[in-house]
Write a protein that holds these residues in place. Structure first.
Motif, PDB file in Angstrom:
ATOM      1  N   PRO A  21      -7.014  -5.212  -0.785  1.00 12.83           N
ATOM      2  CA  PRO A  21      -6.765  -3.924  -0.481  1.00 12.83           C
ATOM      3  C   PRO A  21      -6.324  -3.510   0.845  1.00 12.83           C
ATOM      4  CG  PRO A  21      -8.340  -3.807  -2.088  1.00 12.83           C
ATOM      5  CD  PRO A  21      -8.241  -5.042  -1.302  1.00 12.83           C
ATOM      6  N   ALA A  50      -0.123  -2.132  -1.714  1.00 13.73           N
ATOM      7  CA  ALA A  50      -1.589  -2.347  -1.973  1.00 13.73           C
ATOM      8  C   ALA A  50      -2.135  -3.367  -1.625  1.00 13.73           C
ATOM      9  CB  ALA A  50      -1.612  -2.127  -3.641  1.00 13.73           C
ATOM     10  N   SER A  51      -1.041  -4.391  -1.129  1.00 11.36           N
ATOM     11  CA  SER A  51      -1.587  -5.707  -0.491  1.00 11.36           C
ATOM     12  C   SER A  51      -0.505  -6.467   0.365  1.00 11.36           C
ATOM     13  CB  SER A  51      -2.265  -6.569  -1.511  1.00 11.36           C
ATOM     14  OG  SER A  51      -1.219  -7.031  -2.294  1.00 11.36           O
ATOM     15  N   HIS A  54       1.959  -7.720  -2.287  1.00 11.07           N
ATOM     16  CA  HIS A  54       3.054  -6.713  -2.779  1.00 11.07           C
ATOM     17  C   HIS A  54       4.075  -6.553  -1.898  1.00 11.07           C
ATOM     18  CE1 HIS A  54      -0.383  -5.513  -5.467  1.00 11.07           C
ATOM     19  NE2 HIS A  54       0.542  -5.228  -6.223  1.00 11.07           N
TER      20      HIS A  54
END
Length: 95
Positions: A21, A50-51, A54
């Protein structure tokens, strides 16, 4: 002819795993008007991704990965900078 500008995104993660995260972020948008505000942690309650993974799936390129920190014995719990910072970039078309 479409002209492009660079965007730079800094994502700080909870661990060095690209799927972990995001806990802090900043975006510097070279395609935005000169007087536009840039996005920083605290400007929104939810990070833009989110990361790192992503962000990569949305077209961002990873430019820099963090060097894993070395904590000398006895300093494992000292606080300091966020150690897992990734630098990403992409080119976007401007009007």
């Amino acid at each position: 002819m479409n002209e492009t500008r660079q965007q730079i995104l800094f994502l700080n993660l909870t661990t060095p795993d690209l799927k972990s995260p995001v806990i802090a972020w900043s975006l510097y948008d070279g395609a935005a008007p000169a007087d536009a505000l840039q996005m920083n942690t605290g400007d929104a309650s939810v990070p833009p991704y989110a990361s790192v993974l992503h962000a990569m799936r949305d077209g961002w390129n990873v430019l820099q990965v963090p060097v894993l920190p070395h904590y000398p014995a006895g300093q494992e719990h000292d606080t300091g900078h966020l150690p897992y910072e990734y630098v990403l970039e992409r080119k976007v078309a401007i009007a």
